[in-house]
Design a protein around this motif. Structure first.
Motif, PDB file in Angstrom:
ATOM      1  N   GLU A   1      17.490  39.532   0.205  1.00 32.16           N
ATOM      2  CA  GLU A   1      16.440  39.782  -0.758  1.00 32.16           C
ATOM      3  C   GLU A   1      16.469  38.596  -2.004  1.00 32.16           C
ATOM      4  O   GLU A   1      15.222  38.247  -2.240  1.00 32.16           O
ATOM      5  CB  GLU A   1      16.182  41.107  -1.031  1.00 32.16           C
ATOM      6  CG  GLU A   1      15.668  42.071  -0.053  1.00 32.16           C
ATOM      7  CD  GLU A   1      15.835  43.438  -0.319  1.00 32.16           C
ATOM      8  OE1 GLU A   1      15.394  44.534   0.629  1.00 32.16           O
ATOM      9  OE2 GLU A   1      16.746  43.834  -1.183  1.00 32.16           O
ATOM     10  N   ALA A   2      17.332  38.700  -2.627  1.00 33.96           N
ATOM     11  CA  ALA A   2      17.421  37.529  -3.632  1.00 33.96           C
ATOM     12  C   ALA A   2      17.230  36.102  -3.163  1.00 33.96           C
ATOM     13  O   ALA A   2      16.688  35.374  -3.824  1.00 33.96           O
ATOM     14  CB  ALA A   2      18.925  37.766  -4.106  1.00 33.96           C
ATOM     15  N   LEU A   3      17.507  35.916  -2.029  1.00 30.15           N
ATOM     16  CA  LEU A   3      17.593  34.517  -1.368  1.00 30.15           C
ATOM     17  C   LEU A   3      16.046  34.270  -1.297  1.00 30.15           C
ATOM     18  O   LEU A   3      15.440  33.256  -1.501  1.00 30.15           O
ATOM     19  CB  LEU A   3      18.197  34.302  -0.244  1.00 30.15           C
ATOM     20  CG  LEU A   3      17.771  32.986   0.645  1.00 30.15           C
ATOM     21  CD1 LEU A   3      18.218  31.763  -0.240  1.00 30.15           C
ATOM     22  CD2 LEU A   3      18.720  32.966   1.859  1.00 30.15           C
ATOM     23  N   VAL A   4      15.443  35.284  -0.664  1.00 31.05           N
ATOM     24  CA  VAL A   4      13.764  35.124  -0.365  1.00 31.05           C
ATOM     25  C   VAL A   4      13.176  35.178  -1.674  1.00 31.05           C
ATOM     26  O   VAL A   4      12.073  34.322  -1.893  1.00 31.05           O
ATOM     27  CB  VAL A   4      13.466  36.206   0.646  1.00 31.05           C
ATOM     28  CG1 VAL A   4      11.737  36.489   0.681  1.00 31.05           C
ATOM     29  CG2 VAL A   4      13.920  35.898   2.041  1.00 31.05           C
ATOM     30  N   ALA A   5      13.588  36.010  -2.619  1.00 35.27           N
ATOM     31  CA  ALA A   5      12.781  35.904  -4.038  1.00 35.27           C
ATOM     32  C   ALA A   5      13.065  34.351  -4.503  1.00 35.27           C
ATOM     33  O   ALA A   5      11.919  34.097  -4.966  1.00 35.27           O
ATOM     34  CB  ALA A   5      13.429  36.960  -4.871  1.00 35.27           C
ATOM     35  N   PHE A   6      14.261  33.974  -4.447  1.00 32.15           N
ATOM     36  CA  PHE A   6      14.097  32.628  -5.155  1.00 32.15           C
ATOM     37  C   PHE A   6      13.568  31.677  -4.317  1.00 32.15           C
ATOM     38  O   PHE A   6      12.808  30.768  -5.063  1.00 32.15           O
ATOM     39  CB  PHE A   6      16.028  32.330  -4.970  1.00 32.15           C
ATOM     40  CG  PHE A   6      16.200  31.033  -5.569  1.00 32.15           C
ATOM     41  CD1 PHE A   6      16.223  30.892  -7.151  1.00 32.15           C
ATOM     42  CD2 PHE A   6      16.124  29.741  -4.607  1.00 32.15           C
ATOM     43  CE1 PHE A   6      16.499  29.619  -7.433  1.00 32.15           C
ATOM     44  CE2 PHE A   6      16.365  28.509  -5.391  1.00 32.15           C
ATOM     45  CZ  PHE A   6      16.361  28.270  -6.563  1.00 32.15           C
ATOM     46  N   MET A   7      13.332  31.826  -2.884  1.00 35.45           N
ATOM     47  CA  MET A   7      12.613  30.615  -2.091  1.00 35.45           C
ATOM     48  C   MET A   7      11.169  30.875  -2.672  1.00 35.45           C
ATOM     49  O   MET A   7      10.528  29.708  -2.574  1.00 35.45           O
ATOM     50  CB  MET A   7      13.051  30.896  -0.778  1.00 35.45           C
ATOM     51  CG  MET A   7      14.257  30.643  -0.247  1.00 35.45           C
ATOM     52  SD  MET A   7      14.532  31.195   1.435  1.00 35.45           S
ATOM     53  CE  MET A   7      13.692  29.859   2.430  1.00 35.45           C
ATOM     54  N   LYS A   8      10.627  31.870  -2.981  1.00 30.30           N
ATOM     55  CA  LYS A   8       9.304  32.120  -3.302  1.00 30.30           C
ATOM     56  C   LYS A   8       9.054  31.432  -4.521  1.00 30.30           C
ATOM     57  O   LYS A   8       8.126  30.932  -4.751  1.00 30.30           O
ATOM     58  CB  LYS A   8       9.013  33.607  -3.297  1.00 30.30           C
ATOM     59  CG  LYS A   8       8.704  34.200  -2.042  1.00 30.30           C
ATOM     60  CD  LYS A   8       8.231  35.764  -2.317  1.00 30.30           C
ATOM     61  CE  LYS A   8       8.067  36.556  -0.762  1.00 30.30           C
ATOM     62  NZ  LYS A   8       8.222  37.677  -0.785  1.00 30.30           N
ATOM     63  N   LYS A   9       9.976  31.673  -5.258  1.00 29.00           N
ATOM     64  CA  LYS A   9       9.958  31.079  -6.764  1.00 29.00           C
ATOM     65  C   LYS A   9       9.853  29.628  -6.636  1.00 29.00           C
ATOM     66  O   LYS A   9       8.965  28.955  -7.258  1.00 29.00           O
ATOM     67  CB  LYS A   9      10.936  31.635  -7.756  1.00 29.00           C
ATOM     68  CG  LYS A   9      10.935  31.183  -9.081  1.00 29.00           C
ATOM     69  CD  LYS A   9      11.926  31.988  -9.987  1.00 29.00           C
ATOM     70  CE  LYS A   9      12.368  31.220 -11.240  1.00 29.00           C
ATOM     71  NZ  LYS A   9      13.539  30.176 -10.794  1.00 29.00           N
ATOM     72  N   PHE A  10      10.678  29.181  -5.837  1.00 34.36           N
ATOM     73  CA  PHE A  10      10.843  27.483  -5.730  1.00 34.36           C
ATOM     74  C   PHE A  10       9.698  26.893  -4.911  1.00 34.36           C
ATOM     75  O   PHE A  10       9.171  26.005  -5.424  1.00 34.36           O
ATOM     76  CB  PHE A  10      12.245  27.428  -4.985  1.00 34.36           C
ATOM     77  CG  PHE A  10      12.447  26.030  -5.019  1.00 34.36           C
ATOM     78  CD1 PHE A  10      13.207  25.415  -5.757  1.00 34.36           C
ATOM     79  CD2 PHE A  10      12.193  25.120  -3.665  1.00 34.36           C
ATOM     80  CE1 PHE A  10      13.626  24.162  -5.464  1.00 34.36           C
ATOM     81  CE2 PHE A  10      12.464  23.650  -3.729  1.00 34.36           C
ATOM     82  CZ  PHE A  10      13.183  23.036  -4.483  1.00 34.36           C
ATOM     83  N   GLU A  11       9.111  27.867  -4.157  1.00 33.78           N
ATOM     84  CA  GLU A  11       8.014  27.414  -3.409  1.00 33.78           C
ATOM     85  C   GLU A  11       6.671  27.040  -4.482  1.00 33.78           C
ATOM     86  O   GLU A  11       6.192  26.152  -4.341  1.00 33.78           O
ATOM     87  CB  GLU A  11       7.543  28.268  -2.488  1.00 33.78           C
ATOM     88  CG  GLU A  11       6.261  27.546  -1.535  1.00 33.78           C
ATOM     89  CD  GLU A  11       6.113  28.499  -0.146  1.00 33.78           C
ATOM     90  OE1 GLU A  11       7.069  28.974   0.128  1.00 33.78           O
ATOM     91  OE2 GLU A  11       4.926  28.628   0.452  1.00 33.78           O
ATOM     92  N   GLU A  12       6.376  28.233  -5.326  1.00 30.49           N
ATOM     93  CA  GLU A  12       5.302  28.257  -6.288  1.00 30.49           C
ATOM     94  C   GLU A  12       5.585  26.923  -7.247  1.00 30.49           C
ATOM     95  O   GLU A  12       4.891  26.198  -7.860  1.00 30.49           O
ATOM     96  CB  GLU A  12       5.680  29.499  -7.128  1.00 30.49           C
ATOM     97  CG  GLU A  12       4.812  30.685  -6.567  1.00 30.49           C
ATOM     98  CD  GLU A  12       5.016  31.898  -7.257  1.00 30.49           C
ATOM     99  OE1 GLU A  12       5.543  32.026  -8.377  1.00 30.49           O
ATOM    100  OE2 GLU A  12       4.837  32.974  -6.208  1.00 30.49           O
ATOM    101  N   GLU A  13       6.789  26.723  -7.821  1.00 22.26           N
ATOM    102  CA  GLU A  13       7.186  25.615  -8.544  1.00 22.26           C
ATOM    103  C   GLU A  13       6.973  24.178  -7.919  1.00 22.26           C
ATOM    104  O   GLU A  13       7.022  23.189  -8.818  1.00 22.26           O
ATOM    105  CB  GLU A  13       8.517  25.878  -9.456  1.00 22.26           C
ATOM    106  CG  GLU A  13       8.771  27.064 -10.065  1.00 22.26           C
ATOM    107  CD  GLU A  13      10.107  27.526 -10.555  1.00 22.26           C
ATOM    108  OE1 GLU A  13      10.314  28.378 -11.218  1.00 22.26           O
ATOM    109  OE2 GLU A  13      11.060  26.815  -9.894  1.00 22.26           O
ATOM    110  N   ASN A  14       7.360  24.112  -6.765  1.00 23.83           N
ATOM    111  CA  ASN A  14       7.271  22.919  -6.099  1.00 23.83           C
ATOM    112  C   ASN A  14       6.076  22.447  -5.267  1.00 23.83           C
ATOM    113  O   ASN A  14       6.186  21.870  -4.271  1.00 23.83           O
ATOM    114  CB  ASN A  14       8.456  22.710  -5.390  1.00 23.83           C
ATOM    115  CG  ASN A  14       9.650  22.663  -6.590  1.00 23.83           C
ATOM    116  OD1 ASN A  14      10.050  21.393  -7.096  1.00 23.83           O
ATOM    117  ND2 ASN A  14      10.388  23.885  -6.720  1.00 23.83           N
ATOM    118  N   SER A  15       4.946  23.240  -5.420  1.00 23.99           N
ATOM    119  CA  SER A  15       4.025  22.962  -4.526  1.00 23.99           C
ATOM    120  C   SER A  15       2.618  22.718  -5.312  1.00 23.99           C
ATOM    121  O   SER A  15       2.596  23.179  -6.325  1.00 23.99           O
ATOM    122  CB  SER A  15       3.860  23.943  -3.418  1.00 23.99           C
ATOM    123  OG  SER A  15       3.767  25.154  -3.759  1.00 23.99           O
TER     124      SER A  15
END
Ligand SMILES: *Cc1c(COP(=O)(O)O)cnc(C)c1O
Length: 359
Positions: free
Chosen positions: A345-359
């Motif tokens: 869950e922590a990994l997916v939350a981090f991936m979502k945040k990264f996606e928002e910041e990098n697209s």
């Protein structure tokens, strides 16, 4: 502070097991010494190794006509032990689904004719080939698979049709992740450092009739399965401490509800991650959906610089070892038995945040 460790191996172990081992470090149950310091012929150690075997037999429902061996040399040494002990006709069929299968195949070629009857090399091992009707030679001694491909993230969800030949399976990265029907195999083996314990131990489950004196000439005494079986894995000093930790992991899995419960736990974790990957605009899973592993999940952004940035920032956020294997690049999350759901869950939350910041 402990991190969420997504390493492919050596890999995360259950915290309970580590704590128990720590508690027993100075004085193992009144012996006044640690397990590392005691004779492998002692009464205390005899109990440890016998208990470990018994618990593994319970967990996997291993039939009586199979031996359980605790060996050394890593899965890589076992690549040679298979032909040395099984190549009576000097011929075997190998299914090449990744680097570990390929290495086993190349090793077998030293001893006889090892035929690659199927391969998924054409698409960077991102799928499992159709193994329902392979050209397996009449006189093949066995058919060999790597059941879960640690590097590429594929898994055999259906065993190959071996046309009656003995099946040998490297389960290093899916050992004890789900129930198995041992009777479908001639040999199941794996290095334990992926899903079961510390590096240095290989567990092999071998059908009894394959354990004989009839091995290839020149087979070292230590690599002859009969030597190990006749001596209950105590021909020489075994990897004592590693076996002790494996034993604790077996007890932990039993307490968690056994292999059915492990499978449910692993499916739940993998679904969280794959569902996210399949809905993401930035990240992409690399494996064909029907062949996806529950243990190793490779993914990419399609941009190497962005991949590197992701791995770096994830590490800073306490999500470690997400870099893909050096041969494939990208990312890989290994989510073995001991990875808690909170880690995924922590990994997916981090991936979502990264996606928002990098697209
Ligand atoms: C890691 C791995 C190996 C190699 O294991 P060693 O113990 O390092 O020799 C072999 N097969 C598979 C499937 C693996 O994941």
């Amino acid at each position: 502070m402990r991190v969420y460790n997504f390493s492919a191996g050596p890999a995360v172990l259950p915290e309970e097991v580590l704590k128990e081992a720590a508690d027993e470090m100075m004085d193992y149950r009144g012996t006044g010494m640690s397990v590392m310091e005691m004779s492998h012929r002692s009464k205390a150690y005899d109990e440890i190794i016998k208990d470990a075997e018994k618990d593994l037999r319970d967990l996997m429902n291993i039939p009586d006509n199979y031996k359980v061996l605790f060996l050394q040399g890593g899965a890589s040494q076992f690549f040679a032990e298979v032909p040395m002990n099984m190549m009576k006709n000097k011929k075997a069929a190998y299914i090449i689904t990744g680097q570990w299968a390929k290495k086993a195949w190349q090793e077998a070629k030293i001893y006889g004719e090892a035929i690659d009857v199927a391969s998924s090399a054409d698409k960077t091992f991102s799928y499992i080939p159709d193994c329902s009707d392979l050209a397996i030679p009449e006189d093949a001694d066995y058919v060999y698979i790597c059941e879960n491909n640690t590097i590429y993230g594929t898994k055999f969800w259906q065993l190959p049709n071996t046309k009656g030949k003995d099946l040998v399976s490297d389960v290093s990265s899916c050992f004890l992740s789900e129930p198995v029907d041992v009777s479908k195999y001639a040999v199941i083996y794996g290095g334990v450092q992926k899903n079961v314990g510390p590096a240095g131990v290989v567990i092999a489950i071998i059908r009894e009739d394959l354990i004989t004196d009839d091995v290839l000439p020149g087979t070292p005494t230590m690599l002859k399965w009969k030597t190990q079986a006749d001596n209950d894995s105590l021909y020489n000093t075994p990897p004592c401490y590693g076996i002790y930790i494996c034993g604790k992991v077996f007890k932990w899995i039993k307490k968690m509800g056994g292999l059915e419960a492990m499978k449910a736990h692993n499916e739940k974790k993998a679904k969280i991650l794959y569902d996210f990957l399949d809905s993401s605009k930035l990240f992409k899973a690399t494996v064909r959906p029907e062949d996806r592993s529950l243990m190793n999940v490779p993914f990419v952004t399609g941009n190497e610089e962005l991949d590197a940035k992701f791995v770096k920032e994830a590490k800073a956020a306490g999500l470690e070892n997400l870099k893909g294997h050096r041969s494939v690049g990208g990312m890989r999350a290994s989510i073995y038995n001991a990875m808690p759901i909170e880690g995924v869950e922590a990994l997916v939350a981090f991936m979502k945040k990264f996606e928002e910041e990098n697209s």
